[in-house]
Scaffold this motif. Structure first.
Motif, short mmCIF file in Angstrom:
data_model
loop_
_atom_site.label_atom_id
_atom_site.label_comp_id
_atom_site.label_asym_id
_atom_site.label_seq_id
_atom_site.Cartn_x
_atom_site.Cartn_y
_atom_site.Cartn_z
N LEU A 1 20.10 42.14 -31.73
CA LEU A 1 19.38 40.99 -32.29
C LEU A 1 18.43 41.45 -33.40
CD1 LEU A 1 19.59 38.01 -31.78
CD2 LEU A 1 17.73 38.17 -30.15
N LYS A 2 17.79 42.59 -33.20
CA LYS A 2 16.91 43.13 -34.24
C LYS A 2 17.68 43.41 -35.52
CE LYS A 2 13.45 45.40 -31.30
NZ LYS A 2 12.89 46.71 -30.87
N SER A 3 18.86 43.97 -35.37
CA SER A 3 19.69 44.29 -36.54
C SER A 3 20.07 43.02 -37.30
CB SER A 3 20.94 45.04 -36.09
OG SER A 3 21.78 45.31 -37.19
N GLN A 4 20.47 41.99 -36.56
CA GLN A 4 20.83 40.72 -37.21
C GLN A 4 19.62 40.09 -37.88
OE1 GLN A 4 23.20 38.02 -34.74
NE2 GLN A 4 23.79 39.73 -33.45
N LEU B 1 0.95 40.31 -39.19
CA LEU B 1 0.56 39.64 -37.95
C LEU B 1 -0.94 39.67 -37.77
CD1 LEU B 1 1.22 38.37 -35.18
CD2 LEU B 1 1.53 40.69 -34.29
N ARG B 2 -1.51 38.50 -37.50
CA ARG B 2 -2.92 38.38 -37.14
C ARG B 2 -3.02 37.86 -35.71
NH1 ARG B 2 -5.34 34.43 -41.41
NH2 ARG B 2 -6.77 34.18 -39.64
N GLY C 1 4.85 40.67 -27.96
CA GLY C 1 5.95 41.61 -28.14
C GLY C 1 6.99 41.11 -29.12
N LEU C 2 7.32 39.81 -29.01
CA LEU C 2 8.29 39.22 -29.95
C LEU C 2 7.76 39.28 -31.38
CD1 LEU C 2 10.79 37.52 -30.72
CD2 LEU C 2 9.46 35.48 -30.09
N VAL D 1 7.52 41.42 -37.21
CA VAL D 1 6.81 41.99 -38.37
C VAL D 1 7.28 43.41 -38.67
CG1 VAL D 1 4.80 40.52 -38.02
CG2 VAL D 1 4.86 42.79 -36.96
N ALA D 2 7.83 44.10 -37.67
CA ALA D 2 8.34 45.45 -37.90
C ALA D 2 9.63 45.44 -38.72
CB ALA D 2 8.58 46.16 -36.56
N LEU D 3 10.23 44.29 -38.86
CA LEU D 3 11.51 44.18 -39.55
C LEU D 3 11.38 43.78 -41.01
CD1 LEU D 3 13.54 42.38 -36.73
CD2 LEU D 3 13.54 44.82 -37.29
N SER D 4 10.17 43.45 -41.48
CA SER D 4 9.98 43.03 -42.87
C SER D 4 8.60 43.44 -43.36
CB SER D 4 10.16 41.52 -43.00
OG SER D 4 9.84 41.09 -44.31
#
Length: 518
Positions: free
Chosen positions: A6-9, A52-53, A38-39, A44-47
């Motif tokens: 799902l992260k890859s997609q 994130l605040r 966690g979600l 935010v780690a993907l872009s």
């Protein structure tokens, strides 16, 4: 929170983000807040364009807003939008990030032109296949009009609000604190309701259209197939539908569509509409037929009048207005609709978690509903009018294996009971003895078959069966030359998607043959 696949997609999708924005989360110390945190960290780690605040001050926790720098877009999710709502989250991320939505320029202009303050709240359930359409439409409106704000609320997570507002059906939509509507709504339907002049403007456009060679009335599987087959012949084809997709939109799991082991109704409906759009077919949504005016003579033009005031003419017609859920027609049913009386177990089942419900009907739909609900609610009582269930043997076996299910056969439901605000019971008669009994429960799911949508034809020369279905011949033609019909609205037995598609195709071929001969 998200698995590697799902992260890859999601990472691939987020590459379409062109403008930076921030996610502002409102969290507490609860487990669900940690789950949401966690979600959001995964996202935010993907872009590199998303930050994130964690200093949000929303009273609903957990929740998060999607804001551009110095600008609140008005898009808020209260809860963890997974399940069916994960697509809504992805689309919101893309659109807030500058990726253009797949809507027409006219629709965007209509959204931007809305004047006033519109604060929408939508209560959804993660298993509801009808909810994403509403959530996505209202999010889009919020993103493109600063006067619109939308909060999507997971009803299962905010049970106190659900109880306070007595919400017993999803999606439930509120506007400025007052009930706005319930059930599936498209973007066009929502806009038509808030933009009061939209229907009149659209009717004026339709009235100016020249006559079609084939006009399909209805946009379900039969109507879609008819439109494709007609348009492929190169003739002028129109589709006028109250909502494209029809009852398929309200269908969850589809496992008997040949060559497709599994799909879901909304997904299939979207594919049908996209396929029709591959051809030069004129699709006219939000058009409910109210009157048929047949041609005065063979070879003339038939006319259909719609609730909006629009009138369309065509040399041939294909009527595919489908069917709707049959109601019990007992005292209390109408009064407690969406207050405990429901027709979609997939949508509304989560609102009855741990409670007692009844399912009315022992066919495949009823037994499937009871099986699904048994995994959510406290107890299910299935009530069947006949002395035996009509569902497939494999379904009956599964149902009887469940520990929290009771089956009552040979029973006639006589009344829905309630306290004035919601359902609290059901009264039924044992047909063999005539004894009247009452069940204490909180919800009733009605699954007793279909009623053809032919009320608008009762004053027309179209022949109807005793059940109100349109009588057709082997080519799909009705009793009126040049007018054809297809799908669940007709006398063809076995109301199945694959059969409706075949019947729609046949009706279109019949209409084309009629045109070239007359």
């Amino acid at each position: 929170m998200l698995d590697d696949n799902l992260k890859s997609q999601l990472k691939a999708y987020l590459q379409k983000v062109t403008q930076p924005f921030e996610i502002v989360a409102s969290l507490d110390d609860g487990a669900k807040s940690q789950e949401l945190h966690g979600l959001l960290k995964d996202i935010v780690a993907l872009s590199d364009k998303i930050t994130l605040r964690l200093d949000g001050t929303d009273a609903r926790k957990p929740s998060f807003a999607l804001n551009r720098p110095g600008e609140e877009t008005g898009v808020v999710f209260a809860g963890i939008p997974m399940g069916h709502e994960f697509t809504s989250l992805v689309l919101a991320l893309l659109q807030v990030g500058g990726h253009p939505p797949k809507v027409s320029d006219d629709t965007l202009a209509q959204i931007k032109a809305l004047e006033g303050e519109f604060h929408f709240e939508t209560y959804y359930s993660l298993s509801c296949q009808n909810c994403p359409d509403v959530v996505q439409a209202l999010n889009l409106m919020a993103i493109f009009n600063p006067g619109v704000r939308h909060v999507a609320i997971d009803g299962a997570l905010f049970q106190d609000e659900v109880e306070e507002r007595q919400i017993m059906s999803v999606p439930s939509i509120y506007l400025n604190g007052e009930p706005f509507d319930q059930g599936r709504m498209s973007l066009e339907q929502i806009l038509a309701k808030v933009d009061t002049g939209a229907a009149q403007r659209e009717a004026a456009k339709l009235n100016d259209k020249p006559a079609f060679d084939v006009l399909v009335v209805g946009g379900g599987p039969a109507g879609a197939a008819a439109a494709i087959y007609a348009a492929r012949k190169g003739i002028r084809t129109g589709v006028a539908a109250e909502r494209f997709g029809g009852q398929v939109l309200d269908t969850m799991a589809i496992e008997n569509f040949i060559s497709v082991p599994y799909t879901e109704g909304p997904k299939l409906a979207a594919a049908l509409e996209q396929h029709v759009k591959e051809y030069e077919a004129d699709i006219m949504n939000l058009q409910r037929a109210v009157k048929l005016i047949p041609a005065a003579d063979q070879g003339g033009e038939h006319e259909v009048e719609f609730e909006s005031g629009a009138r369309l003419k065509s040399k041939t017609l294909i009527l595919s207005t489908g069917a709707r859920w049959r109601e019990m027609n007992v005292p209390g049913e109408a009064e407690y609709r969406n207050k405990g009386v429901a027709y979609c177990p997939h949508c509304d089942g989560p609102l009855f978690k741990g409670k007692r419900v009844a399912v009315i009907g022992g066919g495949n739909s009823g037994v499937e509903a009871a099986i699904d609900l048994a995994g959510i609610v406290g107890h299910v009582t299935l009530i069947e009018f006949m002395d035996e269930m009509r569902a497939d043997a494999v379904l009956q076996k599964k149902l009887k294996s469940l520990p929290n299910v009771e089956i009552i056969l040979g029973a006639r439901t006589t009344e829905v009971n309630g306290d004035g605000t919601r359902v609290n019971g059901l009264t039924y008669e044992e047909r063999a003895s005539g004894e009247i009994k009452r069940l204490e429960l909180e919800g009733i799911f009605v699954q007793i078959g279909l009623v053809p949508n032919t009320e608008w034809l009762t004053d027309s020369p179209i022949e109807l069966s005793q059940r109100g279905e349109i009588v057709i011949d082997e080519r799909g033609m009705t009793s009126v030359p040049g007018i054809f019909a297809a799908g669940d609205v007709t006398t063809v037995p076995y109301k199945q998607i694959v059969i409706a598609m075949g019947e729609g195709s046949k009706a279109a071929l019949g209409a084309f043959d009629y045109l070239i001969r007359h």
